[in-house]
Design an enzyme around this catalytic site. Sequence first.
Site, PDB file in Angstrom:
ATOM      1  N   CYS A 115       0.842  -1.191   0.000  1.00 53.67           N
ATOM      2  CA  CYS A 115       0.000   0.000   0.000  1.00 53.67           C
ATOM      3  C   CYS A 115       0.887   1.253   0.000  1.00 53.67           C
ATOM      4  CB  CYS A 115      -0.950  -0.066   1.195  1.00 53.67           C
ATOM      5  SG  CYS A 115      -2.078   1.316   1.403  1.00 53.67           S
ATOM      6  N   ASP A 165      -8.879  -1.337  -7.565  1.00 57.65           N
ATOM      7  CA  ASP A 165      -8.130  -0.518  -6.611  1.00 57.65           C
ATOM      8  C   ASP A 165      -8.369   0.955  -6.912  1.00 57.65           C
ATOM      9  OD1 ASP A 165      -6.202   0.724  -4.971  1.00 57.65           O
ATOM     10  OD2 ASP A 165      -4.856  -0.982  -5.135  1.00 57.65           O
ATOM     11  N   HIS A 197      -7.535  -4.186  -3.469  1.00 58.92           N
ATOM     12  CA  HIS A 197      -6.443  -3.573  -2.712  1.00 58.92           C
ATOM     13  C   HIS A 197      -6.221  -4.334  -1.395  1.00 58.92           C
ATOM     14  CE1 HIS A 197      -3.772  -0.258  -1.592  1.00 58.92           C
ATOM     15  NE2 HIS A 197      -4.290  -0.339  -0.376  1.00 58.92           N
TER      16      HIS A 197
END
Length: 230
Positions: A115, A165, A197
């Site tokens: 991330c 995402d 995600h």
Amino acid sequence: MGQMIDFSSNGIDAQGYLAVPESGSGPGVIVVQEWWGLDSGIKEMADRLAAAGFVALAPDLYHGELAAHDEMDKAGELMSSLPPERAAADMSGAVDFLADHDATTGEALGVMGFCMGGMLTFLLAANRPDKIKAAVPFYGFPQGDSQPDYSKIEAAIQGHMAEHDDFFPPSTAMHLEAELQAIGKNATITVHEGSGHAFMAPHNALGTQNQELYDLIWPQATAFLHEHLG
């Protein structure tokens, strides 16, 4: 299980989570946190890297602050308020600490990030090409004004992005792959079909964790790191 350690970051004390393999030594890998902070999920990923034979160090970029997995607003605030210069210094200090650690073998280091940490993986590779020779970013990459000078990267890159995402669009990921390859970088970025995600996250905070995909990707990622680091 690893442990919290102290290291110097540009003359300032910093902390991180260090996990060492049972053999007592191995190639070094920096692990870069998600926007939640240095939480149980990132520590678990460092432990998994140690189980795969690496000396893994996850620096605490928030200096003790942490967002719970149901506090997305707080996580966003922590990420947006993170001083870029301090984050860069902490990651660079972690690189120096890990490179000099008795358990670390070889001169080349790797970096793996998730991330926000995926984005910072590219920045660290560009800022420390003297040490970072392999990079594995997950569902995160620089966008807009945050992009580094990619020409400085010497690391081989194996990126893993999500198809669904809203934070890091897959079309932008593929454009980045083309950009990196166009300037001669050893970079592959895969957008995994059907994934969301944070599909690797042990804590499954977003409900997108995909064990089948993890089982496929993890051996690829660790084999890639061993290939380039030893």
